[in-house]
Write a protein that holds these residues in place. Structure first.
Motif, PDB file in Angstrom:
ATOM      1  N   TRP A   1       0.848  -1.182   0.000  1.00 21.98           N
ATOM      2  CA  TRP A   1       0.000   0.000   0.000  1.00 21.98           C
ATOM      3  C   TRP A   1       0.879   1.226   0.000  1.00 21.98           C
ATOM      4  CZ3 TRP A   1      -1.473   2.945   4.800  1.00 21.98           C
ATOM      5  CH2 TRP A   1      -0.565   2.713   5.844  1.00 21.98           C
ATOM      6  N   LYS A   2       0.287   2.382  -0.159  1.00 26.54           N
ATOM      7  CA  LYS A   2       1.022   3.646  -0.141  1.00 26.54           C
ATOM      8  C   LYS A   2       0.350   4.565   0.867  1.00 26.54           C
ATOM      9  CE  LYS A   2       3.609   7.163  -1.112  1.00 26.54           C
ATOM     10  NZ  LYS A   2       2.950   8.038  -0.094  1.00 26.54           N
ATOM     11  N   PRO A   3       0.939   4.699   2.068  1.00 29.72           N
ATOM     12  CA  PRO A   3       0.333   5.576   3.075  1.00 29.72           C
ATOM     13  C   PRO A   3       0.407   7.040   2.654  1.00 29.72           C
ATOM     14  CG  PRO A   3       2.477   4.803   3.801  1.00 29.72           C
ATOM     15  CD  PRO A   3       2.181   4.065   2.537  1.00 29.72           C
ATOM     16  N   ARG A   4      -0.576   7.788   3.095  1.00 33.58           N
ATOM     17  CA  ARG A   4      -0.597   9.221   2.798  1.00 33.58           C
ATOM     18  C   ARG A   4       0.570   9.924   3.465  1.00 33.58           C
ATOM     19  NH1 ARG A   4      -2.899  13.693   5.325  1.00 33.58           N
ATOM     20  NH2 ARG A   4      -3.639  12.313   6.979  1.00 33.58           N
ATOM     21  N   LEU A   5       0.862   9.528   4.700  1.00 36.91           N
ATOM     22  CA  LEU A   5       1.982  10.073   5.456  1.00 36.91           C
ATOM     23  C   LEU A   5       2.847   8.907   5.917  1.00 36.91           C
ATOM     24  CD1 LEU A   5       0.070  12.695   7.638  1.00 36.91           C
ATOM     25  CD2 LEU A   5       1.352  13.132   5.536  1.00 36.91           C
ATOM     26  N   PRO A   6       3.942   8.629   5.226  1.00 32.06           N
ATOM     27  CA  PRO A   6       4.769   7.473   5.603  1.00 32.06           C
ATOM     28  C   PRO A   6       5.293   7.524   7.024  1.00 32.06           C
ATOM     29  CG  PRO A   6       5.355   8.268   3.409  1.00 32.06           C
ATOM     30  CD  PRO A   6       4.422   9.277   3.994  1.00 32.06           C
ATOM     31  N   ARG A   7       5.403   8.720   7.609  1.00 31.13           N
ATOM     32  CA  ARG A   7       5.906   8.839   8.968  1.00 31.13           C
ATOM     33  C   ARG A   7       4.802   8.795  10.014  1.00 31.13           C
ATOM     34  NH1 ARG A   7      11.053  12.968   9.030  1.00 31.13           N
ATOM     35  NH2 ARG A   7      12.184  12.049   7.251  1.00 31.13           N
ATOM     36  N   ASN A   8       3.573   8.658   9.582  1.00 27.12           N
ATOM     37  CA  ASN A   8       2.448   8.569  10.510  1.00 27.12           C
ATOM     38  C   ASN A   8       1.447   7.569   9.934  1.00 27.12           C
ATOM     39  OD1 ASN A   8       0.409   8.917  12.369  1.00 27.12           O
ATOM     40  ND2 ASN A   8       0.439  11.147  12.294  1.00 27.12           N
ATOM     41  N   LEU A   9       1.717   6.298  10.165  1.00 27.69           N
ATOM     42  CA  LEU A   9       0.878   5.250   9.578  1.00 27.69           C
ATOM     43  C   LEU A   9      -0.509   5.219  10.197  1.00 27.69           C
ATOM     44  CD1 LEU A   9       3.420   2.293   9.273  1.00 27.69           C
ATOM     45  CD2 LEU A   9       2.871   4.069   7.604  1.00 27.69           C
ATOM     46  N   GLU A  10      -0.618   5.606  11.445  1.00 29.09           N
ATOM     47  CA  GLU A  10      -1.930   5.558  12.099  1.00 29.09           C
ATOM     48  C   GLU A  10      -2.917   6.494  11.431  1.00 29.09           C
ATOM     49  OE1 GLU A  10      -3.898   6.077  16.579  1.00 29.09           O
ATOM     50  OE2 GLU A  10      -1.735   6.321  16.254  1.00 29.09           O
ATOM     51  N   SER A  11      -2.494   7.725  11.172  1.00 26.78           N
ATOM     52  CA  SER A  11      -3.388   8.678  10.502  1.00 26.78           C
ATOM     53  C   SER A  11      -3.550   8.373   9.022  1.00 26.78           C
ATOM     54  CB  SER A  11      -2.853  10.103  10.680  1.00 26.78           C
ATOM     55  OG  SER A  11      -1.593  10.255  10.037  1.00 26.78           O
ATOM     56  N   SER A  12      -2.683   7.523   8.489  1.00 28.33           N
ATOM     57  CA  SER A  12      -2.802   7.124   7.087  1.00 28.33           C
ATOM     58  C   SER A  12      -3.753   5.951   6.888  1.00 28.33           C
ATOM     59  CB  SER A  12      -1.425   6.752   6.525  1.00 28.33           C
ATOM     60  OG  SER A  12      -0.546   7.860   6.579  1.00 28.33           O
ATOM     61  N   GLY A  13      -4.284   5.394   7.981  1.00 26.62           N
ATOM     62  CA  GLY A  13      -5.269   4.332   7.869  1.00 26.62           C
ATOM     63  C   GLY A  13      -4.695   2.939   7.841  1.00 26.62           C
ATOM     64  N   VAL A  14      -3.620   2.711   8.592  1.00 28.28           N
ATOM     65  CA  VAL A  14      -3.004   1.389   8.584  1.00 28.28           C
ATOM     66  C   VAL A  14      -3.945   0.337   9.175  1.00 28.28           C
ATOM     67  CG1 VAL A  14      -1.874   1.764  10.818  1.00 28.28           C
ATOM     68  CG2 VAL A  14      -0.930   0.110   9.217  1.00 28.28           C
ATOM     69  N   GLU A  15      -4.784   0.744  10.127  1.00 28.41           N
ATOM     70  CA  GLU A  15      -5.716  -0.213  10.735  1.00 28.41           C
ATOM     71  C   GLU A  15      -6.706  -0.733   9.708  1.00 28.41           C
ATOM     72  OE1 GLU A  15      -9.012   0.937  13.577  1.00 28.41           O
ATOM     73  OE2 GLU A  15      -7.619   0.002  15.007  1.00 28.41           O
TER      74      GLU A  15
END
Length: 258
Positions: A205-219
């Protein structure tokens, strides 16, 4: 007296004259040749290139001549995903047990762990598999709830004083009044299970913010990957095998409610 042609003859001849121009318009003797400016030059190399699996590369027909997505910060574009099949097989063996990596074909194994944010969805993504897996998980969680002994507070009095039909095999159905599928396979529990299986190291996947996976929706991404794996097993092996996998390899490892 001279014989006069019937009206039907004139009508048929008139209809034929009406259709004839259309036939002349669309009928062609030869196929028109393609102009030279639109012809694709023939490749000098006649040796056929080996076909690579879709999961390993972006289809050539879906590549744009220039990059259209630009991030505000260049750091948000730096993100790498797993491309090692051996590492993916290790995760499947942990999740599904010994030999679990052989339960699905190669392309389907990669598709189940691919989110639509990866490569702009050009290599396929697992949304439909996740929907199938979600239905399977909910069904098995519901079956586990109603298979328990009657829970405290599950029996609720009727406001109108009506007496429902009672049977010992139906007593556990009221457990759904105090416990639902979300309590058994909720997103928090499923996220913890996916993390313990090492799914974060292989999901693509490609997180919106690689340094903040939680706010990027990793769950949400990991939950969808677990459901997609279940959905892939359901489609590949049927509901009986998928039910056993969910009960023995997923529900048995999730923390139980107090």
């Amino acid at each position: 007296m001279a014989l006069q042609p019937s009206r039907s003859f004139f009508r048929a001849r008139h209809a034929f004259r009406t259709v004839t121009p259309c036939l002349r318009t669309y009928a062609t003797e030869t196929t028109p040749s393609t102009p030279e400016s639109f012809q694709v030059p023939k490749s000098q190399n006649t040796t056929p290139e080996p076909s690579l699996p879709r999961w390993s590369q972006t289809p050539a027909g879906m590549k744009a001549p220039m990059q259209l997505d630009h991030a505000k910060s260049p750091r948000n574009k730096v993100w790498s995903v797993n491309n090692d099949p051996a590492k993916l097989d290790e995760m499947y063996d942990r999740l599904l047990g010994p030999g679990g990596s052989r339960m699905l074909p190669e392309e389907l194994k990669w598709l189940a762990v691919t989110h639509k944010s990866f490569d702009q969805g050009r290599r396929g993504f697992n949304d439909k598999l996740a929907l199938m897996g979600r239905l399977t998980l909910v069904m098995e969680a519901t079956k586990e709830i109603v298979s328990k002994a009657p829970l405290q507070g599950s029996r609720q009095a009727d406001e109108l004083g009506r007496v429902p039909f009672e049977h010992e095999q139906l007593a556990s159905v009221d457990n759904l009044n105090v416990e639902g599928p979300k309590d058994v396979v909720g997103k928090e529990k499923l996220f913890g299970f996916a993390s313990s299986m090492g799914l974060l190291d292989v999901v693509r996947w490609k997180p919106r913010l690689p340094r903040n996976l939680e706010s990027s929706g990793v769950e949400v991404v990991l939950n969808g990957a677990v459901m997609a794996i279940v959905g892939a097993i359901t489609l590949q092996h049927g509901s009986v095998v998928a039910s056993n996998v969910v009960r023995e390899r997923i529900l048995a490892r999730l923390p139980k409610n107090n």
